[in-house]
Write a protein that holds these residues in place. Structure first.
Motif, short mmCIF file in Angstrom:
data_model
loop_
_atom_site.label_atom_id
_atom_site.label_comp_id
_atom_site.label_asym_id
_atom_site.label_seq_id
_atom_site.Cartn_x
_atom_site.Cartn_y
_atom_site.Cartn_z
N UNK A 1 0.85 -1.19 0.00
CA UNK A 1 0.00 0.00 0.00
C UNK A 1 0.88 1.23 0.00
N UNK A 2 0.32 2.33 -0.46
CA UNK A 2 1.02 3.60 -0.47
C UNK A 2 0.71 4.33 0.83
N UNK A 3 1.74 4.64 1.57
CA UNK A 3 1.57 5.43 2.79
C UNK A 3 1.40 6.88 2.37
N UNK B 1 5.88 3.13 -0.68
CA UNK B 1 5.10 1.89 -0.76
C UNK B 1 5.55 0.97 0.37
N UNK B 2 4.59 0.50 1.15
CA UNK B 2 4.88 -0.34 2.31
C UNK B 2 4.26 -1.72 2.13
N UNK B 3 4.91 -2.69 2.73
CA UNK B 3 4.36 -4.05 2.77
C UNK B 3 3.48 -4.15 4.01
N UNK B 4 2.27 -4.65 3.81
CA UNK B 4 1.33 -4.82 4.94
C UNK B 4 0.74 -6.23 4.88
N UNK B 5 0.35 -6.72 6.03
CA UNK B 5 -0.31 -8.02 6.09
C UNK B 5 -1.81 -7.79 6.08
#
Length: 160
Positions: free
Chosen positions: A58-60, A66-70
């Motif tokens: 997702x884009x913070x 761009x971050x990796x999220x669960x």
């Protein structure tokens, strides 16, 4: 006198798609993948269970990074795909293979088809055409299409 050798005046070929795959899928929130697999007595080629964790991006908005999220899968997905299982570029070969897997479990599938509010069952036919081709075609005998239609609520044709 003119030369009377045979010459090709017009070349005509019957176009055939370069790749094909048929995917049979069931989407539900009612049961997990293992329960669905046991009920169907058919092993999926891919799938997941409702609530299963996966990594996403997702884009913070604050950092513009761009971050990796669960995240969690919002439904169970059962998919049986002919890709890699059928060594042919012919629709009927892929359809026959899929039907050979679905015919033995037709009673269980009819049970799920009788619950359209709980189980979304669909078939997707993926065709790939050469990039320089500006048209495409597809054909099937009606018997095969009728048999496929018995096992789903929707059939889609898509370009790969």
């Amino acid at each position: 006198m003119t030369d009377m050798k045979n010459k090709i005046l017009q070349e005509f070929t019957f176009y055939d798609y370069s790749e094909i795959e048929i995917s049979f899928s069931i989407k539900t929130k009612e049961i997990d993948l293992n329960t669905l697999t046991d009920f169907l007595k058919l092993k999926p080629t891919r799938g997941w269970s409702n609530g299963e964790n996966f990594l996403s991006k997702r884009l913070n908005p604050e950092t513009k990074e761009i971050e990796t999220v669960e995240r969690q899968k919002p439904w169970t997905m059962f998919a049986y795909e002919t890709n890699g299982l059928v060594n042919s570029k012919r629709f009927l070969d892929h359809a026959d293979h899929l039907l050979s897997k679905l015919d033995p479990i037709k009673d269980n599938l009819k049970d799920l088809l009788g619950q359209p509010d709980k189980f979304e069952i669909f078939i997707q036919v993926y065709l790939k055409f050469d990039s320089d081709q500006d048209y495409f075609g597809f054909s099937s005998d009606t018997t095969t299409l009728k048999k496929l239609a018995e096992y789903c609520q929707l059939i889609e044709w898509r370009n790969k």
